[in-house]
Design a protein around this motif. Structure first.
Motif, mmCIF file in Angstrom:
data_model
loop_
_atom_site.group_PDB
_atom_site.id
_atom_site.type_symbol
_atom_site.label_atom_id
_atom_site.label_comp_id
_atom_site.label_asym_id
_atom_site.label_seq_id
_atom_site.Cartn_x
_atom_site.Cartn_y
_atom_site.Cartn_z
ATOM 1 N N GLN A 130 0.835 -1.209 0.000
ATOM 2 C CA GLN A 130 0.000 0.000 0.000
ATOM 3 C C GLN A 130 0.868 1.257 0.000
ATOM 4 O OE1 GLN A 130 -3.270 0.156 -0.442
ATOM 5 N NE2 GLN A 130 -3.326 -2.073 -0.570
ATOM 6 N N LEU A 131 1.939 1.254 0.780
ATOM 7 C CA LEU A 131 2.847 2.403 0.794
ATOM 8 C C LEU A 131 3.505 2.601 -0.568
ATOM 9 C CD1 LEU A 131 4.565 2.034 4.279
ATOM 10 C CD2 LEU A 131 2.974 3.824 3.560
ATOM 11 N N GLY A 132 3.844 1.503 -1.241
ATOM 12 C CA GLY A 132 4.419 1.590 -2.578
ATOM 13 C C GLY A 132 3.448 2.208 -3.571
ATOM 14 N N LEU A 133 2.169 1.793 -3.482
ATOM 15 C CA LEU A 133 1.154 2.381 -4.359
ATOM 16 C C LEU A 133 0.993 3.873 -4.098
ATOM 17 C CD1 LEU A 133 -1.683 -0.319 -4.346
ATOM 18 C CD2 LEU A 133 -0.065 0.200 -6.179
ATOM 19 N N GLU A 134 0.964 4.238 -2.819
ATOM 20 C CA GLU A 134 0.809 5.654 -2.460
ATOM 21 C C GLU A 134 2.009 6.466 -2.950
ATOM 22 O OE1 GLU A 134 0.454 8.342 1.561
ATOM 23 O OE2 GLU A 134 -0.263 6.266 1.631
ATOM 24 N N GLU A 135 3.206 5.918 -2.797
ATOM 25 C CA GLU A 135 4.396 6.620 -3.275
ATOM 26 C C GLU A 135 4.351 6.781 -4.793
ATOM 27 O OE1 GLU A 135 9.260 6.395 -3.023
ATOM 28 O OE2 GLU A 135 8.092 4.608 -2.566
ATOM 29 N N SER A 136 3.906 5.759 -5.486
ATOM 30 C CA SER A 136 3.792 5.829 -6.945
ATOM 31 C C SER A 136 2.825 6.931 -7.362
ATOM 32 C CB SER A 136 3.329 4.478 -7.482
ATOM 33 O OG SER A 136 3.120 4.549 -8.861
ATOM 34 N N ARG A 137 1.683 7.030 -6.671
ATOM 35 C CA ARG A 137 0.710 8.091 -6.979
ATOM 36 C C ARG A 137 1.302 9.476 -6.736
ATOM 37 N NH1 ARG A 137 -3.190 4.407 -4.689
ATOM 38 N NH2 ARG A 137 -2.841 5.328 -2.653
ATOM 39 N N GLU A 138 2.025 9.612 -5.628
ATOM 40 C CA GLU A 138 2.630 10.905 -5.308
ATOM 41 C C GLU A 138 3.719 11.271 -6.311
ATOM 42 O OE1 GLU A 138 1.658 13.160 -3.060
ATOM 43 O OE2 GLU A 138 -0.011 11.833 -2.566
ATOM 44 N N MET A 139 4.505 10.300 -6.756
ATOM 45 C CA MET A 139 5.541 10.580 -7.755
ATOM 46 C C MET A 139 4.903 10.988 -9.082
ATOM 47 S SD MET A 139 8.474 10.332 -6.312
ATOM 48 C CE MET A 139 9.632 10.190 -7.644
ATOM 49 N N THR A 140 3.825 10.309 -9.459
ATOM 50 C CA THR A 140 3.114 10.667 -10.695
ATOM 51 C C THR A 140 2.541 12.074 -10.574
ATOM 52 O OG1 THR A 140 2.561 8.355 -11.058
ATOM 53 C CG2 THR A 140 1.259 9.982 -12.267
ATOM 54 N N ARG A 141 1.988 12.368 -9.420
ATOM 55 C CA ARG A 141 1.427 13.702 -9.179
ATOM 56 C C ARG A 141 2.521 14.759 -9.284
ATOM 57 N NH1 ARG A 141 -0.638 15.766 -3.463
ATOM 58 N NH2 ARG A 141 -1.496 17.747 -4.112
ATOM 59 N N GLY A 142 3.679 14.492 -8.681
ATOM 60 C CA GLY A 142 4.798 15.423 -8.746
ATOM 61 C C GLY A 142 5.298 15.615 -10.158
ATOM 62 N N LYS A 143 5.261 14.550 -10.939
ATOM 63 C CA LYS A 143 5.699 14.645 -12.335
ATOM 64 C C LYS A 143 4.765 15.557 -13.124
ATOM 65 C CE LYS A 143 6.545 11.751 -16.363
ATOM 66 N NZ LYS A 143 6.474 10.400 -16.913
ATOM 67 N N PHE A 144 3.445 15.400 -12.930
ATOM 68 C CA PHE A 144 2.476 16.230 -13.644
ATOM 69 C C PHE A 144 2.531 17.686 -13.204
ATOM 70 C CE2 PHE A 144 -0.015 12.197 -14.430
ATOM 71 C CZ PHE A 144 0.346 12.127 -15.759
ATOM 72 N N LEU A 145 2.892 17.943 -11.955
ATOM 73 C CA LEU A 145 2.987 19.310 -11.448
ATOM 74 C C LEU A 145 4.357 19.928 -11.709
ATOM 75 C CD1 LEU A 145 1.155 18.889 -8.034
ATOM 76 C CD2 LEU A 145 0.264 19.954 -10.107
ATOM 77 N N ASN A 146 5.260 19.160 -12.316
ATOM 78 C CA ASN A 146 6.618 19.607 -12.634
ATOM 79 C C ASN A 146 7.403 20.071 -11.409
ATOM 80 O OD1 ASN A 146 6.495 19.058 -15.399
ATOM 81 N ND2 ASN A 146 5.498 21.027 -15.816
ATOM 82 N N ILE A 147 7.141 19.477 -10.272
ATOM 83 C CA ILE A 147 7.897 19.871 -9.079
ATOM 84 C C ILE A 147 9.189 19.068 -8.940
ATOM 85 C CG2 ILE A 147 5.888 20.666 -7.804
ATOM 86 C CD1 ILE A 147 5.954 18.057 -6.241
ATOM 87 N N LEU A 148 9.327 18.006 -9.726
ATOM 88 C CA LEU A 148 10.533 17.183 -9.658
ATOM 89 C C LEU A 148 11.513 17.500 -10.767
ATOM 90 C CD1 LEU A 148 8.845 13.754 -8.801
ATOM 91 C CD2 LEU A 148 9.936 15.355 -7.246
ATOM 92 N N GLU A 149 11.217 18.490 -11.569
ATOM 93 C CA GLU A 149 12.073 18.830 -12.685
ATOM 94 C C GLU A 149 13.336 19.497 -12.184
ATOM 95 O OE1 GLU A 149 11.415 21.879 -16.209
ATOM 96 O OE2 GLU A 149 10.043 20.173 -16.323
ATOM 97 N N ARG A 150 14.459 19.141 -12.785
ATOM 98 C CA ARG A 150 15.733 19.733 -12.392
ATOM 99 C C ARG A 150 15.838 21.138 -12.981
ATOM 100 N NH1 ARG A 150 19.950 14.756 -13.209
ATOM 101 N NH2 ARG A 150 19.004 13.408 -11.652
#
Length: 116
Positions: A93-113
């Motif tokens: 469950q934690l892995g699924l939640e982390e995956s959702r948060e990473m996808t969310r961060g990718k769409f919001l461009n907060i993880l971009e270098r």
């Protein structure tokens, strides 16, 4: 001339022919490597029961950790397996939640270098 062979029915002669008086030095780590790392150290610590200090691995444990160990040690095999399955489900469950948060961060461009 026919040499005599040692036979199992020969008694003492046969048994004495099988004896070896070679002395093996077990102190050499090259000749006798430790099969399981840490076993010799553990065995040495168990030989001296007078030592009242806790083992090294227990030195960093807090009282909550010790209580958890006692609780897990008192479980039956079936209960322990159920506990392990619960932990596996929680990890999934934690892995699924982390995956959702990473996808969310990718769409919001907060993880971009930042561009140099």
């Amino acid at each position: 001339f026919i040499p005599k062979m040692a036979s199992p029915n020969g008694g003492d002669d046969f048994e004495s022919s099988l004896l070896s008086f070679e002395k093996l030095d077990r102190a050499s780590p090259d000749l006798w490597p430790e099969r399981l790392p840490g076993v010799s150290e553990f065995a040495a610590s168990c030989k001296n029961p007078i030592n009242n200090s806790p083992p090294k691995w227990m030195a960093e444990l807090e009282s909550e950790d010790i209580e958890m160990l006692k609780e897990l040690g008192s479980l039956t095999t079936a209960n322990l397996m159920e506990k392990v399955k619960g932990l596996q489900n929680l990890a999934y469950q934690l892995g699924l939640e982390e995956s959702r948060e990473m996808t969310r961060g990718k769409f919001l461009n907060i993880l971009e270098r930042p561009k140099k």
